[in-house]
Every structure is written in C-alpha cells, then in structure tokens.
Design an enzyme around this catalytic site. Structure first.
Site, PDB file in Angstrom:
ATOM      1  N   THR A 834       0.570  -1.616  -0.164  1.00 26.90           N
ATOM      2  CA  THR A 834       0.102  -0.113  -0.093  1.00 26.90           C
ATOM      3  C   THR A 834       1.091   1.061  -0.147  1.00 26.90           C
ATOM      4  O   THR A 834       0.694   1.851  -0.429  1.00 26.90           O
ATOM      5  CB  THR A 834      -1.057   0.552   1.181  1.00 26.90           C
ATOM      6  OG1 THR A 834      -0.317  -0.002   2.161  1.00 26.90           O
ATOM      7  CG2 THR A 834      -1.841  -1.119   0.903  1.00 26.90           C
ATOM      8  N   CYS A 835       2.532   1.310   0.543  1.00 22.90           N
ATOM      9  CA  CYS A 835       3.318   2.729   0.515  1.00 22.90           C
ATOM     10  C   CYS A 835       3.375   2.904  -0.828  1.00 22.90           C
ATOM     11  O   CYS A 835       3.547   3.909  -1.289  1.00 22.90           O
ATOM     12  CB  CYS A 835       4.717   2.352   0.867  1.00 22.90           C
ATOM     13  SG  CYS A 835       4.289   2.136   3.560  1.00 22.90           S
ATOM     14  N   PHE A 836       3.485   1.731  -1.442  1.00 27.41           N
ATOM     15  CA  PHE A 836       3.399   2.099  -3.152  1.00 27.41           C
ATOM     16  C   PHE A 836       2.048   1.989  -4.266  1.00 27.41           C
ATOM     17  O   PHE A 836       2.936   1.785  -5.146  1.00 27.41           O
ATOM     18  CB  PHE A 836       5.092   0.963  -3.663  1.00 27.41           C
ATOM     19  CG  PHE A 836       6.231   1.360  -2.251  1.00 27.41           C
ATOM     20  CD1 PHE A 836       6.273   2.353  -2.646  1.00 27.41           C
ATOM     21  CD2 PHE A 836       6.996  -0.188  -1.297  1.00 27.41           C
ATOM     22  CE1 PHE A 836       7.939   2.454  -1.770  1.00 27.41           C
ATOM     23  CE2 PHE A 836       6.902   1.131  -0.845  1.00 27.41           C
ATOM     24  CZ  PHE A 836       8.184   1.860  -0.637  1.00 27.41           C
TER      25      PHE A 836
END
Length: 869
Positions: A834-836
């Site tokens: 989810t961070c990327f």
C-alpha cells in the site's frame, strides 16, 4: 597652545567657540578681515540639514569635476565675529588653503577644520572638487579639541585621507604611516573601528558620534572610490560600504537606527546619481534603509526622515515594477519583478501610507482629484497623494494585462495536456497585496481592485496554488473568498498546517494493537508533546510486518471511524446525513470525554496534514463554531431537522395567533441528560416569559444558542485546542476554518462523493511484468467494472489504504497506481504494497479464477482488515 591674529593673541579653543558639530552653511558678507558682530547667527544647530528628496540634493563634490578652472574669492569665518577673505584658483587644494590660513592667523594646520555646505573639506580635494563657488562662505573650527569626539574625528579623517591616497595611487598602496602598523589598517577595518566606538547607552552621544561620519564627507569619498576604474579600489570601496551598512543593522542596537538612517540615506543618494538604480550596491543600501524604516519615527516635524524623503524611492520602485511587468507580459521566460524590488516597495509604502493618513486625518477614503472641502485640515502631501493614486492605477492596469496573459496560457496548455510554466509571475501576488493596501486609501479604488480580482479569478487561483508560500500573509486574499476556488482555498489552508518531514528520526512512532485501537491511539496522541507530532507520524500494528505511509493511511481511516462511531458517545450523526457529525452534548457520560475531544482535534489536524481522506465530515453547526461564526437557524437544518422545522413555523406563524398564546411556549428548553429529563431556562425568569410575536425571534435564537452552542461549548473548545496544538497556536486554528467554506472541508476530510470511475482508475495505472494488452489485464478491468460501489472502495483500500479518493479523483493521489505480475502459484490471493500503491497477482489462467480471488479480497472483513486475515 595659542596663535596670533594680526593684532591679538587668542587660545586655540577661542577659534572653536562654536560647537564643532555646527555644520550649517554660512553666507558671510564681509569683504575683509574685520570685527563683525552679525557675521554669524547667535546660535547654531547641532544637527545636520534635514534630508531632502534625491532630485533636490546637490551633486557630490567628488563626483563632478567638469567645471572650468577659475580664480575664486571666498570667505572663511574664523570666529563668531571675524571673517577672512581669501583668493585662490579652483585647482588649488584644500591643504593649500589651510596653509594660507596658518600664514595669516598662526593657527596650526593640524588644528584646522574647514566646513562647507555642512561637510568637512579634505586636504586632498581641490576647491573645484568641493564645488566651492565664487563668494562662497566657509567655516573654520578647531579640529580635535573642540569636539566631544576627538578620537572619532581623528579616525574618520584618517579614513578619508586613506581613501584619497588609494584613489590617487594606482595600483593602490597604503601610505607609509599605515604600512608601519601590524597588521596594516584597511578602510574596512577602520570604519568597523569607528562604528564600534559608537556610544550604546547615550542617544545624544551616539547621535553626535554618527553625525561625524556624514559631516566628514566619508560617504562621498567611499562612493568616489567605488566608481574608480581600478578594480581593487572599487572592490575595497564595495566591501567597506557593505561593512558600514551591515554594521548599522547588526553591530548597533535598534534604538540607534534613527541616527543611522542619515548615513544610509546619503549612500543611497550618492550611489543613485553615480551608479544608477540597477547597481547592486545601491540596491543593498536602498533595501537596508527600507528595513530600518520599521523602527524609526517618520515625519517632517519629529522624525529624521519624512514622506518627501522616502517617496522618491516609492516612485522609483513603482516605475521599476511597472517596467518589469510589461517585460514579463511579453515573454514567458522573463524573470519578471524581483523579490528585492517588491520587498523594498512594501517597506517604503508602509510609512508612506501612514504619513498620508495622518496628513488628511484619515476617516474615509480620499477622493481624487483632491478637494480641500474633503478635509478638516490643509493637505501638505497633495502631490504625493496624487502620485500614489497614479501608481495604483498604473500597476493595477499592468497586472490585469499580465493576469489575462496567464489565463490565455493556462487555457492553451490545458488543451495540449501540458504543464503551465511562467517564470516571471512569481511576485504578482505580492504586488497585488500592496495594491490592495493602497486601494483602501482612495475612494472607489478598493471596489476597482476587487473587480479586477474577480474578473481574473482563474489567474489568481493559478498564482495562489503555484506561488503562495507559507511565509506569506494571505489574509488579504480571503477578505473576498469569491475570487478563489476550492483548490486555491485548500492550498491556503494547508499552508497553515506543518509540513510532514521526511527524516525518519524526527517522526513520532506508534505501535498499536488493532484490538485496542482507540485506547492505545489516545495514549500515543493525547499524551504526546505537540511539537513531536508536528514532524509527522510513523505507524505500525503489533504482530504485523507492514510499515510506511500505507499503514499510516489505514490507521487514520480506522481511528477516525472509531472516534466518530456514535456508540462511543463523542459525536452525534445528523439524522438526514449519517456522514455528518457534531459533538454530543451527552458525551460527559465518559469522565475523559473532554480529553478525547482534544485527542480528536489532534487526529483530524494530523489527517489533514498528511492529506488522508477519512470518510467523515463536520456538520455546519460544528464547522461554524470552529470558524468563530454565529450559529443561525439555517445552520441547524441537518443537525436537527425537527427543531429547524419547528422554529421556522414559529417565525412564520400569524402574529395574532402567536399573541393569543397559540404556541403555549415560555423561554425554557427541555433536555434529556443521563436518562432523565430536565427543564432549563433560556434566560433569567424564562419560565414566566411567554413567547409572543415581538420576542419569538429572541426565543428561537436563544433556543439555538442553548442547544447548539452552550450545550457543547466545552467539547468544541477542547477539540479546537487539540486542532490548534498541531498548528502551534489557536489563532491559526480559527483562521484555518475561516478561509474555507463548509463544503471545502467536506472534500478535504471525506474526499470525492462520486462513484469511482473505472476509466479514470485504468488511466492512472501502470504495469510491471504485464502489458496493457495482456488478457489478464483485460479480465481484471472487466471484473472491476462489474463490481458494486462498495466492492470498488474495498479493492482500492486493499490496494492503497485509501477508501475515499481526493476530490480530483485518481489524479489527486500522490502517485500513480501499479499492477505487478508475480511468479506465485495460481491458488495465491492477490497481495499489495500500500505504501507504493502496488497490487500484485500471478497470471491467473482464467477469468473465473481471477474473479474468485478478487471476490475474496473485496469482502469488507478482508480488504479492510488484511493485517489480521
């Protein structure tokens, strides 16, 4: 020591009977050396002549040697009652005049000091260089012993002598007297020594000391050296002048600024004529003078500088800005008006406006053309008032043309799907801010200004989003919010919040158990030092490996859902719109409820700071109180539709029916508190005060105030304080909400109300391991297109930890989305980073298999809690 006049002897101090700082020019009328009781005024000023505008000052004697050589007769005042008549060629040096005076009077040359036009004449100069005219009057005073600052005079005279020596000896070589010193003295070091000698605690002493600098003609000597064609000389003078200007602002205390202003002003005048307004050293002097104006008294009577002294700078800078606006309009690559010019313009405008207001006894805008009947007193600054009005009209006209150019360019670039780049418009907002201030002085100009702003709303919003900075004051823009759009208002509001830092070590770390989400989040946020939260947050859940921005976005969403869950009794959802909330008057059932409201304020501020849409919005009642607005009947429409309808009926009922007590109401309000009902008076004696046609508006207003202001005042105050903790002050908290419309905050907190567009989603997605034409990608978008609205949100949340898109849609996200191909077996479910913004899955063999896998992760308990699945 003593010396002889032709028939008598006097002590040296007799020749200096007048104050050594009496620098006013003399006009002797005697034609021979004689006793003349009227030769000098009975008293003389201890101050140098008042500064005059740049255009009216005489040229520096060091900067003009174009006059032809002539035989001169001039007069030297020696005592208060003796005048000496001398003859000399205009090419003769001042030193030769001192020698003549010595031969006649016996006064030692070392003890002589000649003053002309308020300046001491230096030995190395000629009469022509000093602009000494035929029948001129000079004043002879004792050189050292007659002054309160003998060391300062000696030092500044040495400085000027060294400057002349350098000027006449190329390459420059210090005189033998200075070479003998270790280390050898330079002009810069000697000037620093002179300024360091300035008395700090005695204003009169400091004034006398600093006056010596101008009286010695040191500024003119330095400018002469600066204009030298010999580069080392020019650099030495540049360095020395910068040292003087810097020392005036740093070494000397601010209370001496009014004594430093004449020095800086003199440099400005000399450099303006000698080097021009584009010279960098002149620009430094002008800027330095502008910064000093904030700390000194301005005025023709009491101040050391008046409006007529500073207005030439206003005109000069306005002309420069006007020219640069035209150039920036003609070329998108032009640098446009410079920051220094705009800053200086602002610095000189502030005292100019203040003086004009004092001059006209400002109580209402000034009409132009001026009329004496408009004022109670005569106008001293009529010319300046008219000139400033002309400056306003000119700059506003030029700026509007520049704004039109921006709009045309933005439209053109948007049609080509490119990025707008205009280098020269970065100072337009700052100039508009100053024009707004000027407009308030003149009748009709404020309306004219805002009409231009409204006509050019598109360009104004572009400038705000592109160039408005955190350090700028933007309140003036928000006086008329109709000249802005949501994007501009959001930008202005976000700049009031701290910037999230990139450094990991500065972030406030949290490790939270999902099963105790609200309680542990409260401990981490409510108990933290506010300063540590302003840097940003680092978040991870216990027993989970995932960290980073994606996990933080998930935490914000989950904790806000918990805070605004009605079961926790902190907030109440509006009956007609369950997304809207306002504080629960009954929240006191929890003894920590006020601390939880402070915690809630911090969380919402942090969510906005991190640009996370959390899916909740504030009701207008709550928003208005945070902005400091009065709550009206229309504000409660969503919060309490029944009360709103009842109050409308009371106000719209026939007056006769109300007066016949058809309502049967008194000034009381019945509330339910902790399971019991109680009656509260809306005003003292409310139980016996019957509602009638005359007081029904008062009754409705009192009812609204009690129900939606008084009943939740503590909760709102603690929420506001928590919000202000993140912003660093309460004043900013209120400004934040005032600069927004309620709908703006809805979009910032909740995000887009539209259903997720699959076409927009697809347009903002890239592929790694797959290509767009792969059958798996075709299947994927076909399956997503068949999903329900809620399934799309869950998939997006699983993919990015974002359930509610920004109002711009996918283009408003910090990054594009990515689909990665993995080499895992086909029975594996999709995974995400989810961070990327990465969604990962293998090349499923059939659309049925892919649909089955996606169906599993789009279940609410999986997609929104994947950390525990």
């Amino acid at each position: 020591m003593s010396s002889s006049l032709s028939n008598s002897k006097r002590k040296l101090d007799d020749y200096a009977a007048d104050d050594a700082l009496s620098l006013l020019p003399l006009n002797p009328t005697a034609t021979r050396m004689r006793k003349d009781q009227n030769a000098l005024p009975s008293s003389s000023s201890n101050s140098p002549p008042s500064p005059r505008p740049l255009a009216s000052r005489h040229r520096s004697p060091f900067l003009d040697s174009s006059r032809s050589l002539t035989r001169l007769q001039f007069f030297v005042r020696i005592l208060s009652d003796y005048t000496l008549v001398l003859h000399a060629d205009s090419s003769d040096t001042i030193k030769s005049i001192h020698e003549k005076i010595h031969s006649i009077t016996g006064i030692p040359i070392i003890e002589q000091r000649l003053i002309y036009r308020g300046k001491q004449l230096q030995w190395e100069q000629t009469l022509d260089e000093c602009m000494v005219q035929n029948d001129a009057g000079l004043h002879l005073v004792g050189r050292m012993r007659s002054t309160e600052h003998p060391q300062a005079w000696q030092l500044i005279n040495d400085v000027v002598s060294l400057i002349f020596y350098l000027y006449k000896n190329n390459p420059p070589r210090p005189p033998p007297s200075l070479l003998a010193l270790s280390p050898p003295k330079t002009v810069k070091s000697m000037l620093l020594e002179f300024l360091s000698m300035t008395p700090r605690n005695d204003s009169d002493q400091a004034s006398g000391h600093l006056q010596i600098f101008n009286a010695s003609s040191a500024p003119a000597a330095l400018v002469m050296l600066y204009m030298s064609s010999h580069r080392p000389n020019k650099e030495a003078a540049d360095d020395a002048i910068r040292q003087v200007i810097s020392s005036c602002k740093t070494i000397l205390p601010k209370h001496t600024y009014h004594q430093c202003v004449p020095i800086v002003m003199e440099f400005c005048r000399l450099l303006n004529r000698a080097a021009g307004t584009d010279d960098k050293l002149y620009g430094l002097c002008r800027s330095s003078l502008g910064t000093m104006l904030e700390y000194i008294e301005i005025g023709e009577k009491n101040g050391v500088i008046g409006l007529r002294d500073i207005f030439p700078f206003v005109s000069e800078l306005a002309a420069k800005l006007s020219h640069d606006l035209v150039v920036s309009m003609e070329s998108t690559t032009s640098p446009g008006p410079s920051l220094d010019d705009v800053t200086d313009f602002s610095a000189y405008l502030a005292p100019a406006r203040s003086e004009i207001k004092k001059d006209v006894g400002f109580s209402s805008p000034i009409g132009v053309p001026l009329s004496e009947e408009c004022f109670n007193v005569s106008v001293c600054y009529a010319d300046e008032i008219i000139l400033l009005h002309g400056i306003f009209i000119d700059l506003l006209s030029k700026l509007e043309k520049c704004l039109v150019k921006i709009e045309e360019l933005v439209d053109l670039v948007m049609q080509q799907d490119g990025e707008v780049v205009m280098v020269g418009c970065c100072q337009y907002l700052a100039i508009l801010k100053e024009l707004n201030k000027i407009s308030q002085l003149y009748y009709g100009c404020e309306e004219m200004f805002w009409e231009v702003m409204k006509r050019r709303k598109g360009a104004i919003c572009y400038l705000i989003v592109r160039y408005a900075k955190r350090s700028d004051d933007h309140k003036w823009i928000l006086q008329y919010k109709e000249v802005t759009n949501f994007e501009a208002r959001r930008h202005l509001a976000m700049m009031m919040l701290p910037e999230v830092k990139d450094e990991y070590d500065d972030l406030h770390e949290m490790l939270i158990d999902r099963s105790h989400l609200l309680a542990e989040s409260f401990e981490y946020i409510a108990r933290a030092d506010a300063e540590s939260l302003r840097a940003g947050l680092f978040m991870e859940f216990k027993n989970e490996e995932a960290t980073g921005p994606g996990v933080l976005r998930e935490w914000f969403f989950l904790v806000c859902q918990a805070i605004f869950n009605p079961e926790n009794a902190l907030f109440v959802a509006c009956p007609n719109d369950r997304r809207r909330f306002f504080p629960n008057p009954a929240s006191k059932v929890d003894p920590l409820h006020l601390e939880y409201f402070s915690f809630s304020g911090r969380v919402i501020a942090l969510a906005l700071m991190h640009k996370v849409q959390v899916g909740v919005v504030f009701d207008r009642v709550f928003f208005s109180q945070l902005a400091g607005h009065t709550i009206t009947l229309e504000d409660i429409r969503d919060a309490d539709p029944f009360l709103y309808s009842s109050c409308k009926q009371i106000l719209e009922m026939d007056s006769e029916a109300v007066d016949q007590d058809a309502l049967g109401l008194t000034f009381v309000h019945e509330i339910e508190e902790l399971g019991t009902r109680k009656v509260v008076e809306l005003c003292p004696g409310g139980r016996s005060m019957v509602v009638n046609s005359k007081n029904r508006r008062q009754y409705v207003d009192s009812l609204i105030q009690h129900r939606f202001v008084i009943a939740i005042a503590e909760q709102v105050a603690h929420f506001a304080q928590g919000f202000a903790d993140i912003m660093s002050c309460r004043r900013l908290q209120r400004s934040f909400f005032q600069c927004l419309d309620p709908e703006d905050l809805d979009w910032m907190l909740h995000g887009s109300e539209r259903e997720i567009s699959v076409d927009d989603w697809k347009a903002h997605t890239e592929y790694h391991g797959f290509v767009e034409t792969d059958v798996q990608i075709s299947w994927f978008w076909k399956i997503v297109g068949r999903m329900t609205r809620e399934q799309k949100k869950v998939l997006l949340f699983f993919w990015t930890s974002i359930k509610y898109l920004p109002v711009e849609g996918f283009s408003g996200l910090a990054s594009r989305l990515y689909i990665y191909r993995t080499s895992e077996s086909f029975d594996r479910l999709p995974s995400s980073h989810t961070c990327f913004y990465r969604l990962c899955f293998p090349a499923y063999p059939t659309i049925t298999v892919m649909q089955d896998r996606l169906r599993i992760i789009t279940q609410e308990h999986v997609g929104c809690s994947f950390g525990t699945w």
